[in-house]
Design a protein around this motif. Structure first.
Motif, PDB file in Angstrom:
ATOM      1  N   PHE A  12      18.788  -7.222  -4.545  1.00  0.00           N
ATOM      2  CA  PHE A  12      18.444  -6.310  -5.625  1.00  0.00           C
ATOM      3  C   PHE A  12      17.656  -5.114  -5.105  1.00  0.00           C
ATOM      4  CE2 PHE A  12      18.972 -10.194  -8.274  1.00  0.00           C
ATOM      5  CZ  PHE A  12      20.093  -9.727  -8.911  1.00  0.00           C
ATOM      6  N   MET A  13      16.814  -5.355  -4.115  1.00  0.00           N
ATOM      7  CA  MET A  13      16.008  -4.248  -3.600  1.00  0.00           C
ATOM      8  C   MET A  13      16.917  -3.152  -3.048  1.00  0.00           C
ATOM      9  SD  MET A  13      12.707  -4.677  -1.227  1.00  0.00           S
ATOM     10  CE  MET A  13      11.605  -5.638  -2.193  1.00  0.00           C
ATOM     11  N   ILE A  69      10.779  -4.263   5.645  1.00  0.00           N
ATOM     12  CA  ILE A  69      10.736  -5.726   5.585  1.00  0.00           C
ATOM     13  C   ILE A  69      11.936  -6.318   6.309  1.00  0.00           C
ATOM     14  CG2 ILE A  69      10.819  -7.694   4.030  1.00  0.00           C
ATOM     15  CD1 ILE A  69       9.196  -6.165   2.077  1.00  0.00           C
ATOM     16  N   LEU A  70      13.076  -5.704   6.093  1.00  0.00           N
ATOM     17  CA  LEU A  70      14.295  -6.186   6.739  1.00  0.00           C
ATOM     18  C   LEU A  70      14.119  -6.182   8.252  1.00  0.00           C
ATOM     19  CD1 LEU A  70      17.059  -7.039   5.720  1.00  0.00           C
ATOM     20  CD2 LEU A  70      17.814  -4.696   5.867  1.00  0.00           C
ATOM     21  N   ALA A 119      18.955   0.891   2.101  1.00  0.00           N
ATOM     22  CA  ALA A 119      17.780   0.258   1.512  1.00  0.00           C
ATOM     23  C   ALA A 119      16.671   1.276   1.296  1.00  0.00           C
ATOM     24  CB  ALA A 119      17.280  -0.855   2.419  1.00  0.00           C
ATOM     25  N   PRO A 120      15.795   1.055   0.306  1.00  0.00           N
ATOM     26  CA  PRO A 120      14.613   1.898   0.195  1.00  0.00           C
ATOM     27  C   PRO A 120      13.720   1.635   1.415  1.00  0.00           C
ATOM     28  CG  PRO A 120      14.420   0.009  -1.256  1.00  0.00           C
ATOM     29  CD  PRO A 120      15.803  -0.022  -0.685  1.00  0.00           C
ATOM     30  N   THR A 121      12.805   2.575   1.689  1.00  0.00           N
ATOM     31  CA  THR A 121      11.956   2.445   2.872  1.00  0.00           C
ATOM     32  C   THR A 121      11.336   1.056   2.981  1.00  0.00           C
ATOM     33  OG1 THR A 121      11.438   4.748   2.599  1.00  0.00           O
ATOM     34  CG2 THR A 121       9.997   3.473   4.038  1.00  0.00           C
ATOM     35  N   GLN A 122      10.765   0.597   1.860  1.00  0.00           N
ATOM     36  CA  GLN A 122      10.088  -0.707   1.882  1.00  0.00           C
ATOM     37  C   GLN A 122      11.055  -1.812   2.291  1.00  0.00           C
ATOM     38  OE1 GLN A 122       9.878   1.633  -0.402  1.00  0.00           O
ATOM     39  NE2 GLN A 122       7.889   1.671  -1.416  1.00  0.00           N
ATOM     40  N   ILE A 173       0.849  -1.204   0.000  1.00  0.00           N
ATOM     41  CA  ILE A 173       0.000   0.000   0.000  1.00  0.00           C
ATOM     42  C   ILE A 173       0.875   1.241   0.000  1.00  0.00           C
ATOM     43  CG2 ILE A 173      -1.676   1.308   1.345  1.00  0.00           C
ATOM     44  CD1 ILE A 173      -2.689  -1.400   2.412  1.00  0.00           C
ATOM     45  N   TYR A 174       1.883   1.216   0.844  1.00  0.00           N
ATOM     46  CA  TYR A 174       2.790   2.360   0.933  1.00  0.00           C
ATOM     47  C   TYR A 174       3.451   2.602  -0.426  1.00  0.00           C
ATOM     48  CZ  TYR A 174       6.536   5.298   2.801  1.00  0.00           C
ATOM     49  OH  TYR A 174       7.403   6.320   3.050  1.00  0.00           O
ATOM     50  N   SER A 175       3.721   1.490  -1.142  1.00  0.00           N
ATOM     51  CA  SER A 175       4.420   1.617  -2.424  1.00  0.00           C
ATOM     52  C   SER A 175       3.551   2.253  -3.497  1.00  0.00           C
ATOM     53  CB  SER A 175       4.879   0.244  -2.918  1.00  0.00           C
ATOM     54  OG  SER A 175       5.696  -0.369  -1.984  1.00  0.00           O
TER      55      SER A 175
END
Lengths: 503, 527
Positions: B157-158, B256-257, B249-252, B106-108
């Motif tokens: 990759f993220m 997750i991390l 890392a990007p926010t997402q 959703i955030y994405s």
């Protein structure tokens, strides 16, 4: 004179099992047909030869299948000098399929190359025929003949681009070191024959056991070293990078997969059947070779900027992983697991490495460069190739659930099944090396995904149909072998390897 | 193992459904960004629906037993099976992974990080979800290993493609550290397999037979697993990949991390290392405890030294995971309960903090604490949410964070039989000091960023409208308005905020699921 000889030993024709030999016969016939047809084909119809070669290989696969489905057990000819068992059938199948993919890789390359086409296919078929013979040879003479049969066409293939200095260098280096290795091996074989009075591998296996005299040790060492050249194990690897870089790329793919696998087949056959009793000699030798091979291959691969050279060193290092379980093959009940892991690794590695070369061929058609940096930004303008290459690199690095992991896994499993101190030591060294390897595989991934396109040229890549087919075959097998590793392991699970350790 | 439920398809569907979404997305052109987002979100929602169904079907009276067990041949040659199941420890984490994925999707919707390409980004996220969920349900070590590794490439990759300036270095570091750990872990798994008679990789079998291995051998096998899991947690001194990975890392990816990936390590300790090798666990526990408290203090001191908000939150993860590991190292039911609760709470709270950091970066284009100030005036809602999460993170009673930290400290007072009380009581005191540090760095962070007047650098175009306008691609435009929380952020964040309060007020909602499962694990330690 002649009549007296004939009278002394009544000659009877040996029984030839034509069904058992059918795959070889098909390839041999195909070879002759390609050679003859080439003479009468106009230059613009030469592409027919590629199809003819491909069909020959697929055609030879049919008798392999019927033999595999036939429950007749092991077929032995010529007093057990030529044997068709599960081991040989699986590897014949592997060589035929790998050969077919190499044909797909070569098709466009050879057509556009302005060199003789017919000879290329003939040489390739003879080399594959040699490999198929290798899988069935159980006699020092036939092992040697098969080895030369597969090597000599390969020397010429490496020098295919005859107006290119690097290609000539590749061929000459490969030839000189290959011949040198053959000589060393032949010397070892002659010593083996001298001390055992037989060239039949099972006979040799029966007489080499217990205390080893110096000449027996020497014989075993020479034979192993000879094969170490063929499988480009460190420190006998020096020909590989130059040959791989200089040879035409499809030939490099062929050498790094099929030719190398054939070397391992020969090595495994000799170690398992002829000299299991000499394991005190060859186990430490193979241990050292394996450790050196995977480590040195890895470290040198990290420094490469040319993708083919990098893959050459990567292929050396992968060879170390195939050697790794052989270093403990005679310990306890590990023999079966070791054999399984070697075969499994060869299958998985063939699928993955051929795929990698397919991508390199596709990309270099556009970039005209062999540098790793030419892969920059590949994902942005050719996402399909980028993803597929990532799958292959990940598989080479052994990341689940991509095919390569099951090869590495079964190698570790076999080593730990032996459970000795040496086994644990090499397992830990292997584990560390498998991480280091990601350094250079990851580097290519980084170019593909994270770096900008080198010259800003983002015109999409047009991949010719044969390459697309090759890519589909290799990608699907890499994924399938990784997700359903039971398939590969099942092929590697060989009930019969006549006269072998634990078999 | 009893087959408690017939519905044993539930877990497989819940785990592999995201891959079906991936398959569909492969055939959608890259340019159809909205369609790609919609399919990804729908897939995540469908997966979550399966998760909710799992929650409703779970037999809470039997939370200590494996449920929804499915077992079928997979790699019969090496005696590895596709063997999955779920108990009270797995359930919260399994479900959390699904929730987090949906919220991140959703955030994405309007926060696809540069360089764009939502198709690839969301596909990676779905693959990641399969890997995470699979790890929590795998009951076969090889299956566990495959899922455990499956998360590596997508995360690589993220970080590497959509990350910050130093992304390539950070992603490689993340990858090499984790892979190094898992390579040794695999060797340990294999050694375990052969030492237990080469019969099976199934964890119930190994739990039954692992204890019979000679203690010395156990300690070595444990060492291999320890490295694999400790890198993932990450424990001091294997933590150095974490601040880099999180910051870049990007926010997402950060969310997750923090929320899920770190838990794979602690979960591995609880599910695999400790129950299978009980003797080795007793030997190792004091050392794990020691590294845990070092992590607590080191993480806290690291936080105090940071000038970057995201890096600070990353270091606070090291400290929080230290509490979790301390709870685990006591080998008591009490400590393990705290640890599982701590994992979930940390997932909710730190996940939330990374969301906030991402939104701050979106608005101010910087995360430098020195340049941020007066958020409460400029973006009051965002400021308040930050304050709320900071309180939750420092372990304020009444919010979820408290129930992870406080019982973990308390459990060290009375560790399991065979562990030195003196040593663990020292750990307890040190850990308690750690909470003081936690309060210090979080309050200091809040004071510096939220209080005071807004930095004049950003003040000229301050206003407080909270409409749903996107701020997607940060390009440093000085004339961009700084807006308060938008609608996508509200949708993504509200469930987390509610959960933080809910589990803070009613911790028993979770403890009653965890406790029976934990009791099974610690039964061998007289805890």
């Amino acid at each position: 004179m002649l009549s007296s000889l004939l009278a002394a030993t009544p000659w009877t024709s040996p029984v030839v099992d034509y069904h058992g030999l059918a795959p070889e016969i098909v390839v041999a016939l195909g070879l002759c047909v390609v050679l003859l047809v080439d003479l009468f084909l106009a230059e613009r119809s030469k592409w027919l030869l590629a199809s003819l070669t491909g069909f020959t290989l697929l055609g030879a696969f049919i008798p392999v299948l019927t033999l595999a489905l036939d429950d007749g057990g092991v077929r032995a000819m010529f007093d057990g000098r030529y044997v068709i068992d599960d081991f040989s059938l699986i590897l014949k199948g592997l060589f035929l399929l790998a050969g077919y993919v190499v044909v797909l890789l070569s098709t466009t390359y050879i057509e556009e190359g302005e060199y003789y086409q017919g000879e290329y296919w003939v040489l390739m078929l003879s080399s594959i025929l040699g490999m198929m013979m290798m899988t069935s040879s159980r006699d020092l003479v036939s092992v040697f003949v098969a080895l030369e049969f597969l090597s000599i066409p390969a020397y010429m293939l490496a020098a295919w681009r005859k107006r290119d200095a690097k290609s000539n260098e590749a061929g000459v280096k490969y030839f000189l070191l290959g011949v040198f290795a053959s000589a060393v091996m032949l010397y070892g074989m002659s010593l083996l024959y001298g001390v055992t009075n037989s060239t039949l591998l099972t006979d040799i296996g029966a007489s080499i056991s217990g205390e080893l005299t110096a000449v027996r040790v020497l014989a075993i060492v020479f034979v192993v070293v000879g094969f170490a050249f063929k499988v480009s194990a460190v420190p006998f690897h020096t020909w590989a990078p130059d040959t791989y870089e200089g040879a035409p790329t499809p030939v490099t793919a062929f050498l790094s997969v099929a030719s190398k696998a054939a070397g391992f087949v020969a090595l495994v056959t000799v170690l398992y059947v002829a000299v299991p009793g000499g394991s005190d000699v060859w186990q430490p030798l193979v241990w050292v070779l394996a450790v050196l091979t995977m480590t040195v291959g890895n470290v040198l691969a990290l420094r490469q900027t040319n993708i083919v050279r990098m893959l050459a060193y990567s292929s050396i290092s992968q060879g170390g992983f195939i050697l790794m379980p052989l270093a403990v093959a005679a310990e306890g009940g590990a023999g079966d697991a070791v054999l399984r892991s070697v075969v499994t690794y060869l299958i998985v590695y063939a699928a993955t490495n051929l795929g990698t070369f397919a991508v390199i061929l596709a990309v270099s058609r556009k970039t005209r460069s062999g540098e790793i940096s030419s892969f920059g930004g590949l994902f942005s303008y050719a996402p399909g190739l980028g993803v597929v290459m990532t799958i292959f690199l990940g598989s080479l690095a052994g990341i689940p659930p991509l095919g390569g992991w099951i090869g590495k896994f079964s190698a570790f499993q076999a080593v730990l099944e032996a459970g000795t101190g040496w086994a644990y030591a090499i397992a830990v060294i292997g584990a560390v090396n498998s991480v280091v390897a990601f350094g250079y595989y990851g580097n290519v991934m980084r170019e593909i995904w994270m770096r900008p396109v080198p010259d800003g040229d983002t015109t999409p890549i047009r991949t010719p149909a044969p390459l697309v087919l090759a890519l589909s075959i290799t990608t699907l097998s890499t994924l399938a072998l990784g997700v359903l590793p039971g398939v590969a392991l099942h092929f590697g699970d060989l009930a019969t390897f006549a006269g072998a350790i634990g078999g | 193992m009893d087959q408690l439920r017939d519905a044993n398809w539930v877990l497989s569907v819940g785990t592999f459904l995201p891959l079906a979404g991936v398959l569909v997305m492969l055939f959608i052109p890259k340019a159809e960004e909205q369609l790609n987002k919609a399919v990804a979100l729908l897939t995540a929602l469908a997966t979550l629906a399966v998760g909710v169904y799992t929650l409703t079907q779970f037999d809470y009276d039997q939370a200590g037993k494996m449920q929804f067990v499915a077992e079928t041949n997979w790699i019969s040659v090496i005696k590895s099976t596709y063997y999955i199941g779920l108990d009270g420890i797995s359930l919260p984490l399994y479900f959390l992974s699904m929730v987090i994925t949906v919220l991140v999707m959703i955030y994405s919707w309007n926060h696809i990080p540069s360089p764009g390409n939502p198709k690839a980004f969301l596909i990676l996220m779905l693959v990641l979800q399969t890997g995470m969920a699979g790890t929590f349900i795998a009951q076969d070590l090889i299956l566990f290993f495959v899922f455990f590794e499956l998360v590596l490439l997508p995360m690589y990759f993220m970080i590497g493609v959509w990350g910050g300036e130093n992304r390539q270095y950070a992603s490689l570091k993340f990858f090499l550290y984790t892979m190094f750990g898992s390579a040794l872990m695999l060797v340990a798994f294999l050694a375990l397999f052969f030492k237990t008679g080469a019969e099976s990789f199934a964890s119930p079998y190994l739990v039954e037979n692992g204890g019979a291995i000679a203690k010395n051998t156990q300690v070595w096998i444990f060492a291999g697993m320890f490295i694999g899991f400790a890198v993932k947690v990450p424990m001091f001194p294997f933590h150095t990949w974490l601040p880099d990975a999180h910051t870049q890392a990007p926010t997402q990816g950060s969310v997750i991390l923090a929320a899920i990936l770190l838990k794979l390590g602690t979960y591995g300790f609880m599910r695999i290392a400790i129950p299978i090798l009980p003797d080795a666990a007793v030997e190792w526990a004091p050392w794990i405890g020691l590294l845990a408290v070092i992590g607590i203090i080191y993480g806290a001191l690291g936080c105090l030294a940071q000038s970057d908000m995201k890096r600070l939150i990353a270091f606070s993860s090291v400290a929080h995971m230290g509490f979790v590991m301390l709870g685990i190292s006591t080998l008591t039911s009490f400590g393990m309960n705290a640890a599982v609760f701590g994992m979930v709470a940390h997932g909710l709270i730190t996940g939330m903090l990374f969301f906030i950091a991402g939104s701050v970066k979106d608005r101010y284009h910087t995360l430098e604490i020195a340049r941020l100030s007066g958020m409460l005036k400029q973006v009051p809602k965002l400021g308040w949410i930050l304050g709320f999460c900071a309180m939750a993170s420092l372990g304020l009673p009444g919010l979820a964070g408290f129930w992870g930290e406080f019982p973990a400290i308390l459990s060290a007072y009375n560790p399991a039989d065979g562990l030195s009380e003196e040593i663990f009581r020292v750990y307890m005191v040190i850990a308690a000091l750690g909470t003081v540090f936690a309060a210090a760095y979080l309050l200091w962070l809040y004071q510096r960023t939220a209080f005071g007047e807004p930095n004049p650098e950003f003040a000229s175009h301050a206003d407080g409208h909270g409409d749903g306008h996107g701020h997607g691609h940060g390009h440093g435009d000085d004339h961009e308005e700084i807006r308060d929380v938008n609608i996508f952020e509200w949708i993504a964040w509200t469930p987390l905020l509610i959960a933080i309060v809910l589990f803070g007020v009613l911790p028993n909602l979770m403890f009653k699921i965890i406790d029976p499962a934990v009791a099974t694990i610690v039964s061998g330690f007289g805890g």
